[in-house]
Scaffold this motif. Structure first.
Motif, short mmCIF file in Angstrom:
data_model
loop_
_atom_site.label_atom_id
_atom_site.label_comp_id
_atom_site.label_asym_id
_atom_site.label_seq_id
_atom_site.Cartn_x
_atom_site.Cartn_y
_atom_site.Cartn_z
N HIS A 86 0.26 12.39 -7.68
CA HIS A 86 1.60 12.50 -8.28
C HIS A 86 2.61 12.10 -7.16
O HIS A 86 3.62 11.51 -7.58
CB HIS A 86 1.63 14.04 -8.54
CG HIS A 86 3.22 14.29 -9.08
ND1 HIS A 86 4.05 14.66 -8.36
CD2 HIS A 86 3.69 14.32 -10.39
CE1 HIS A 86 5.15 15.05 -9.08
NE2 HIS A 86 4.79 14.83 -10.20
N HIS A 87 2.18 12.30 -5.90
CA HIS A 87 3.18 11.70 -4.83
C HIS A 87 3.23 10.42 -4.79
O HIS A 87 4.21 9.74 -4.82
CB HIS A 87 2.46 12.16 -3.61
CG HIS A 87 3.17 12.01 -2.30
ND1 HIS A 87 2.92 11.96 -1.05
CD2 HIS A 87 4.65 11.82 -2.09
CE1 HIS A 87 3.65 11.85 -0.03
NE2 HIS A 87 4.81 11.67 -0.93
N ILE A 88 2.15 9.80 -5.20
CA ILE A 88 2.07 8.16 -5.48
C ILE A 88 2.96 7.70 -6.65
O ILE A 88 3.65 6.84 -6.54
CB ILE A 88 0.75 7.52 -5.46
CG1 ILE A 88 -0.06 7.54 -3.99
CG2 ILE A 88 0.83 6.11 -5.99
CD1 ILE A 88 -1.45 7.02 -3.97
N ALA A 89 2.73 8.52 -7.54
CA ALA A 89 3.47 8.24 -8.82
C ALA A 89 5.11 8.28 -8.62
O ALA A 89 6.04 7.34 -9.03
CB ALA A 89 3.31 9.02 -9.99
N ALA A 90 5.48 9.29 -7.75
CA ALA A 90 7.13 9.45 -7.52
C ALA A 90 7.46 8.14 -6.46
O ALA A 90 8.56 7.70 -6.69
CB ALA A 90 7.10 10.68 -6.67
N GLN A 91 6.58 7.95 -5.60
CA GLN A 91 7.03 6.62 -4.92
C GLN A 91 6.90 5.40 -5.61
O GLN A 91 7.88 4.67 -5.42
CB GLN A 91 5.95 6.46 -3.86
CG GLN A 91 5.83 7.49 -2.74
CD GLN A 91 4.66 7.09 -1.76
OE1 GLN A 91 4.57 6.10 -1.12
NE2 GLN A 91 3.72 8.06 -1.73
N THR B 50 0.79 -1.27 -0.02
CA THR B 50 -0.10 0.07 -0.05
C THR B 50 0.93 1.11 0.09
O THR B 50 1.89 1.23 0.68
CB THR B 50 -0.91 0.16 1.27
OG1 THR B 50 -1.71 -1.13 1.21
CG2 THR B 50 -1.85 1.15 1.28
N MET B 51 0.52 2.26 -0.96
CA MET B 51 1.37 3.23 -0.90
C MET B 51 0.26 4.57 -0.60
O MET B 51 -0.95 4.49 -1.10
CB MET B 51 1.95 3.81 -2.30
CG MET B 51 3.07 2.79 -2.52
SD MET B 51 3.88 3.15 -3.91
CE MET B 51 5.21 1.94 -3.86
N THR B 52 0.64 5.57 0.12
CA THR B 52 -0.35 6.90 0.23
C THR B 52 0.45 8.11 -0.28
O THR B 52 1.46 8.25 -0.08
CB THR B 52 -0.62 6.93 2.10
OG1 THR B 52 -1.02 5.71 2.29
CG2 THR B 52 -1.37 8.16 2.13
N GLY B 53 -0.30 8.81 -0.89
CA GLY B 53 0.01 10.04 -1.16
C GLY B 53 -0.71 11.33 -0.77
O GLY B 53 -1.90 11.03 -0.56
N LEU B 54 -0.17 12.45 -0.68
CA LEU B 54 -0.94 13.52 -0.10
C LEU B 54 -0.84 14.60 -0.95
O LEU B 54 0.12 14.84 -1.78
CB LEU B 54 -0.43 13.90 1.37
CG LEU B 54 -0.26 12.89 2.49
CD1 LEU B 54 0.55 13.39 3.65
CD2 LEU B 54 -1.61 12.38 2.84
N GLY B 55 -1.79 15.62 -0.80
CA GLY B 55 -1.92 16.58 -1.91
C GLY B 55 -2.65 17.81 -1.20
O GLY B 55 -3.59 17.52 -0.68
N THR B 56 -2.39 19.13 -1.25
CA THR B 56 -3.09 20.06 -1.03
C THR B 56 -3.22 21.30 -2.02
O THR B 56 -2.75 21.44 -2.81
CB THR B 56 -2.50 20.65 0.19
OG1 THR B 56 -2.30 19.74 1.28
CG2 THR B 56 -3.23 21.88 0.95
#
Length: 99
Positions: free
Chosen positions: A62-67, A32-38
Motif C-alpha cells: 500500500h505504501h508503494i501504491a501511494a508512491q 526503484t520504490m520501497t514500501g514499509l509495513g508493520t
C-alpha cells in the motif's frame, strides 16, 4: 503504441516477538520504490504468523501504491493533464497503526 513491461516486486518479511515487519521493493527497470509495513499481534489474540505476514506485506505494498499515485499525479501535472492547483489525492498518509 504497443509495449510490454515487466515490473518486479520483492517482499521481505521479518518477525520477532509478535511484530512482523515487511519491506517491499518495486523495480520498474528505470526506478526503484520501497514500501514499509508493520503488523503487531494483540497480546489477547492467538499468534498466527501468517496473518502478521499478510498484514505487514499489504501495508508495505500500500505504501508503494501511494508512491506510485504521487508519481503519476506529478507526471500528469508536468504534461498538463491536471488542472493547475489540483490537490493531490487524499489517503497518502502513513498512519501510526502502520508504522
Amino acid at each position: 503504441m504497443a509495449r510490454t513491461l515487466e515490473w518486479t516486486v520483492h517482499v521481505y518479511l521479518f518477525e520477532e516477538d509478535g511484530t512482523t515487519k515487511a519491506r517491499a521493493v518495486l523495480e520498474t527497470g528505470t526506478s526503484t520504490m520501497t514500501g514499509l509495513g508493520t503488523a503487531r499481534c494483540n497480546p489477547e489474540d492467538v499468534d498466527i504468523p501468517a496473518i502478521g505476514d499478510e498484514l505487514a506485506a499489504a501495508r508495505a505494498m500500500h505504501h508503494i501504491a501511494a508512491q506510485l499515485m504521487r508519481a503519476a499525479d506529478h507526471d500528469m501535472q508536468e504534461v498538463g493533464s491536471l488542472p493547475p492547483g489540483t490537490q493531490h489525492r487524499e489517503a497518502y498518509g502513513w498512519t501510526n497503526a502502520m508504522a
